[in-house]
Each structure stands twice: as C-alpha cells, then as structure tokens.
Design an enzyme around this catalytic site. Structure first.
Site, mmCIF file in Angstrom:
data_model
loop_
_atom_site.group_PDB
_atom_site.id
_atom_site.type_symbol
_atom_site.label_atom_id
_atom_site.label_comp_id
_atom_site.label_asym_id
_atom_site.label_seq_id
_atom_site.Cartn_x
_atom_site.Cartn_y
_atom_site.Cartn_z
ATOM 1 N N HIS A 142 37.211 34.305 -6.510
ATOM 2 C CA HIS A 142 36.597 33.080 -7.058
ATOM 3 C C HIS A 142 37.313 32.655 -8.339
ATOM 4 O O HIS A 142 37.501 31.464 -8.588
ATOM 5 C CB HIS A 142 35.119 33.314 -7.404
ATOM 6 C CG HIS A 142 34.254 33.633 -6.222
ATOM 7 N ND1 HIS A 142 33.774 34.892 -5.977
ATOM 8 C CD2 HIS A 142 33.787 32.845 -5.223
ATOM 9 C CE1 HIS A 142 33.031 34.878 -4.885
ATOM 10 N NE2 HIS A 142 33.015 33.650 -4.397
ATOM 11 N N ARG B 231 30.813 40.273 0.354
ATOM 12 C CA ARG B 231 30.198 41.164 1.339
ATOM 13 C C ARG B 231 30.809 42.563 1.327
ATOM 14 O O ARG B 231 30.252 43.480 1.933
ATOM 15 C CB ARG B 231 30.263 40.539 2.736
ATOM 16 C CG ARG B 231 29.349 39.304 2.843
ATOM 17 C CD ARG B 231 29.217 38.781 4.252
ATOM 18 N NE ARG B 231 28.104 37.860 4.366
ATOM 19 C CZ ARG B 231 28.208 36.518 4.343
ATOM 20 N NH1 ARG B 231 29.402 35.949 4.193
ATOM 21 N NH2 ARG B 231 27.129 35.765 4.453
#
Ligand code: PAF
Length: 290
Positions: free
Chosen positions: A37, A189
C-alpha cells in the site's frame, strides 16, 4: 493529514484543493496497510499534489462465508503509516455513510467480460462490489489519477475498463507487486497464515517462476499448467485457478507474446493470489494449439 469520515467534509476539503489548481491522486484501500500500500501512496505522491487515501472494508465485495468479519482492522496503525508516507487526506467512511439504504437497495456497477472468470468466477459478485465502491469513491473524490496494485491484476483490468466505459477522466496507474524477501506477494491476508503456512507460502511465487521459465523455453502451455497445479497441491495449496491469459486477460492465441500467469490458491485459512508476466516464444514452441 486530515482524517475525514463524512462525505460533506470530504467534498468541501477537496473543493478547496481543486480551486487552487492542485492535482489530486486517490489510493483506495481496505486498510491493514503494508509496504504494498505504501508503494501506492508513493506513486500517488509522485503524480499529484494532494494524496487522498480511502480506508473502507467494503462489505459489498465479500461473498457469503468469506472473511468480512475477520478482515484485519488496524485503523490507528494505518493512520500512522499514512501520515509517515505523506498522505494528505484519509477518507474513512462508515458503511452506512456509503450505503445508507443497505446493500440490497444499492445501485451496483457491473463490468462485463473482464470481470468474468478467474476471481470473478470463484467469487461471484466480488467485482460488482469492487466496481461499485470504486465508482463511488471516484465520484466523491474526482481524482486526476488513481493508483492500484498489480497483484490484483484482474481488479486493475476491471477498473481500467470501468473508467474507459463510463468516460471518467481519471488516469489509472498500476503499481508493481511488492514482495517479501522470500518472494511472497504482500497481502493483508498473509496475516491469516500460521508460522508453518507462512513458510510454505513462497512456493506459490516459486511455482509461477518455474512455470514462466518453462513457457518461455517453449514448453506446451497445457502441460506446464497441469504440472503447476500438481506442484501446488504437493506443496499444500488447494489451487482455485492457475491460468495463462494474454495481458488484457483474453485467452492466449498463437499470436500472443505478452501473457500473464495468474493464480489463486488456498493455503490454510488464506486465499492467496499472485501473477507473473510471461514473454511467449513463437506459436510453434508454445504448444497452445496442441
Ligand atoms: O484492493 C482493494 O483493497 C479493494 O478491492 C479496493 C480497491 C480498495 C476496493 O474496496
């Protein structure tokens, strides 16, 4: 960095920037930020004066039985990372702010073709959820550019088509996958993996690299993909799909040179996805027609 939760505040803040002629970049996220990110924020900073990031765990893109409830929510840590990364505005709306009439009554955006198959096949409705929330964010922020990770290759293709088809004046920039040292693509995840599963997980990328090498040396695609699936099962994964597509996600043809290997596989509680580009040699060598 300003943290805004209300649509009105977001609109008035951005109006001021726009009136000053500043270029706005948007980085949509679901939070639990990692270096992948931060690479998006970095890219946004290079292309615009003002960086807006959204943090919204979008219920519409999770199917029944998926990990909506367990999805990691780490708001304060995310906020701190965004400040450090030079983000100007964090938009973190509530579910009822974006979907005031509930999900069932919500107008949805469907992007045909490119959103079908692959993740769209195994997660029905997922890309409608993504397209709907991304369209909403595009309408609210009206960015000049928006950055998305190439790890979600199909998502990126869906968003590019969405912007094209709806004539949105937004430049979409794909940012290369950020990997851990052992090759595992960074993902929120990955946090679902046990220590042992985490040690197994890089086999996904290693398998893609081995398959790419085989394809680039002219081995037949169907044989390579079969071997790849067997290799993943052996390593402890349950493959959801392992496919070779052309770069626009259409089926490969004898004329295809730039292709992409795409995989989704379950490892313990985590569904991992990854992809790798492949330069195919001449049709005679690929075996696509065999
Ligand atoms: O890639 C994601 O994190 C999400 O799918 C996105 C683009 C933020 C939409 O919810």
């Amino acid at each position: 960095m300003r943290t805004l939760r209300e649509i009105n505040e977001l609109r008035s803040t951005l109006r001021d920037y726009r009136q000053r002629g500043q270029r706005i970049a948007l980085v949509p996220t679901m939070g639990n930020l990692h270096a992948g990110h931060l690479a998006l924020i970095d890219c946004a900073r290079k292309h615009a004066d003002i960086v807006v990031s959204s943090l919204f765990v979008n219920p519409m893109q999770f199917g029944p039985g998926e990990d909506l409830d367990g999805y990691p929510r780490t708001f304060s840590a995310d906020q701190a990372q965004l400040v450090e990364a030079g983000c100007d505005v964090l938009f973190a709306p509530t579910v009822s702010a974006l979907y005031p009439n509930g999900l069932d009554a919500q107008t949805r955006v469907h992007v045909p073709e490119v959103g079908e198959g692959l993740c769209g096949g195994s997660r029905p409705g997922h890309f409608d959820g993504v397209s709907t929330v991304v369209s909403m964010l595009f309408n609210l922020v009206q960015p000049d550019i928006a950055c998305f990770g190439e790890k979600d290759y199909q998502q990126l293709a869906v968003i590019r088509k969405l912007v094209r088809d709806l004539h949105m004046p937004i430049e979409i920039i794909g940012v290369p996958i950020v990997r851990a040292e052992d090759g595992l693509a960074l993902s929120s995840r990955n946090g679902y993996l046990s220590e042992q599963e985490r040690a197994t997980a890089p086999a996904l990328y290693r398998t893609l690299c081995a398959l790419r090498d085989a394809l680039e040396s002219g081995e037949p695609a169907d044989k390579v993909l079969d071997q790849g699936k067997a290799r993943l099962y052996e390593a402890g994964f349950t493959p959801d799909y392992l496919e070779l597509r052309d770069a626009s996600l259409a089926s490969v043809s004898p004329a295809t040179r730039h292709a992409v290997l795409l995989v989704a596989a379950k490892l313990g509680p985590a569904r991992l996805i990854d992809n790798l580009s492949v330069q195919l040699p001449t049709p005679a060598q690929t075996g696509i027609n065999k």
